[in-house]
Design an enzyme around this catalytic site. Structure first.
Site, mmCIF file in Angstrom:
data_model
loop_
_atom_site.group_PDB
_atom_site.id
_atom_site.type_symbol
_atom_site.label_atom_id
_atom_site.label_comp_id
_atom_site.label_asym_id
_atom_site.label_seq_id
_atom_site.Cartn_x
_atom_site.Cartn_y
_atom_site.Cartn_z
ATOM 1 C CG ASP A 120 -8.902 43.166 -10.222
ATOM 2 O OD1 ASP A 120 -8.608 43.094 -9.021
ATOM 3 O OD2 ASP A 120 -8.054 43.423 -11.106
ATOM 4 C CG ASN A 128 -1.993 52.318 -4.963
ATOM 5 O OD1 ASN A 128 -2.684 53.283 -4.648
ATOM 6 N ND2 ASN A 128 -2.358 51.077 -4.702
ATOM 7 C CG ASP A 137 -6.357 54.878 0.421
ATOM 8 O OD1 ASP A 137 -6.156 53.748 -0.061
ATOM 9 O OD2 ASP A 137 -5.821 55.283 1.471
ATOM 10 C CD GLU A 163 -5.894 45.524 -6.542
ATOM 11 O OE1 GLU A 163 -5.042 45.075 -7.324
ATOM 12 O OE2 GLU A 163 -5.677 45.681 -5.322
#
Length: 272
Positions: A120, A128, A137, A163
């Site tokens: 993770d 973000n 991305d 993620e």
């Protein structure tokens, strides 16, 4: 559909072959691969039947050979795309589920160990929020490249969701599995992330669930092993993130650089 009536005129035979070709091409363009392939097979069957008549063996048109080859390539590409994640090109959850079941069955037959590492990204929402989703991305794509970079064959990486990713490492013992997971974590930590965005830093936490060879104890189901990896991932997060958590002698340990830390339910790992 019948292959070929022996009384069929040569021009009718050629027309039937052309018809199958045209239908196969149309279906392929529409992405209907199975039906397209069936029409291509029908045309090949007709040609094979004609060859069985010694007095009139027709040649296989080169254009038709190329069309069949193209359909096969496109069919293979479509199958590959169906098991790949569109963003990261890693395997997707569908492939993960199918492959894990197969590996567990093989483990029972050949007595190989099997490691599953749930990965993770740490604080990915902040990435973000700070840098935008396009940078996010790119981070996901680069993380997948780094995770896959040092994986031994036939290990693979699959996107689990969001993620989260899974490393599946078959045919290893416990220490080797820990070493693979810790090396993956270190590659992510030490990557020059500022080349993507100034000030960017990315780390991952990993929960590693290992099942020994089947002759040592009955193996867990894929679902149970993933749940075990998820619990260990939580332990790595609780211990400060950027760590690999695993079980050894009934205790939860942290690998590598994180081995000196302590967290809830985490014991200091022995030096490797």
């Amino acid at each position: 559909m019948a292959l070929l009536d022996r009384g069929t005129a040569p021009e009718d035979t050629a027309g039937l072959i052309q018809l199958h070709q045209s239908i196969a091409a149309l279906l392929a363009d529409r992405g209907e691969w199975r039906q397209a392939y069936e029409h291509a097979r029908h045309a090949l069957d007709i040609i094979s039947a004609e060859r069985a008549v010694p007095e009139a063996p027709p040649a296989v048109p080169e254009q038709f050979r190329e069309e069949v080859a193209r359909l096969r390539r496109e069919h293979a590409e479509a199958r590959e795309q169906a098991i790949r994640d569109a963003l990261t090109a890693s395997y997707n959850r569908r492939y993960l589920d199918q492959r894990l079941v197969a590996l567990v069955e093989q483990r029972g037959a050949c007595a190989d160990g099997l490691a599953v590492a749930l990965v993770d990204l740490d604080w990915f929402k902040q990435v973000n929020d700070t840098y935008g989703h396009q940078i996010g991305d790119r981070v996901l794509q680069r993380v997948v490249e780094l995770l896959q970079d040092g994986l031994p064959a036939p290990a693979f990486c699959a996107r689990y969701g969001g993620e989260e990713f899974v490393l599946v490492i078959p045919g290893v013992d416990g220490p080797a599995a820990v070493a693979v997971a810790e090396a993956a974590r270190a590659r992510v930590e030490h990557h020059p992330w500022s080349s993507i965005a100034l000030g960017l830093r990315v780390t991952v936490s990993i929960g590693l669930a290992y099942e020994p060879p089947a002759d040592q104890r009955p193996g867990a189901t894929p679902e149970a092993q993933l749940r075990h990896a998820d619990r260990l991932l939580y332990a790595a997060k609780q211990a400060g993130r950027n760590a690999v958590a695993y079980h050894l002698d009934g205790e939860t340990r942290l690998a590598g650089d994180a081995s000196g830390r302590r967290g809830a339910g985490v014991r200091r790992a022995m030096a490797h």
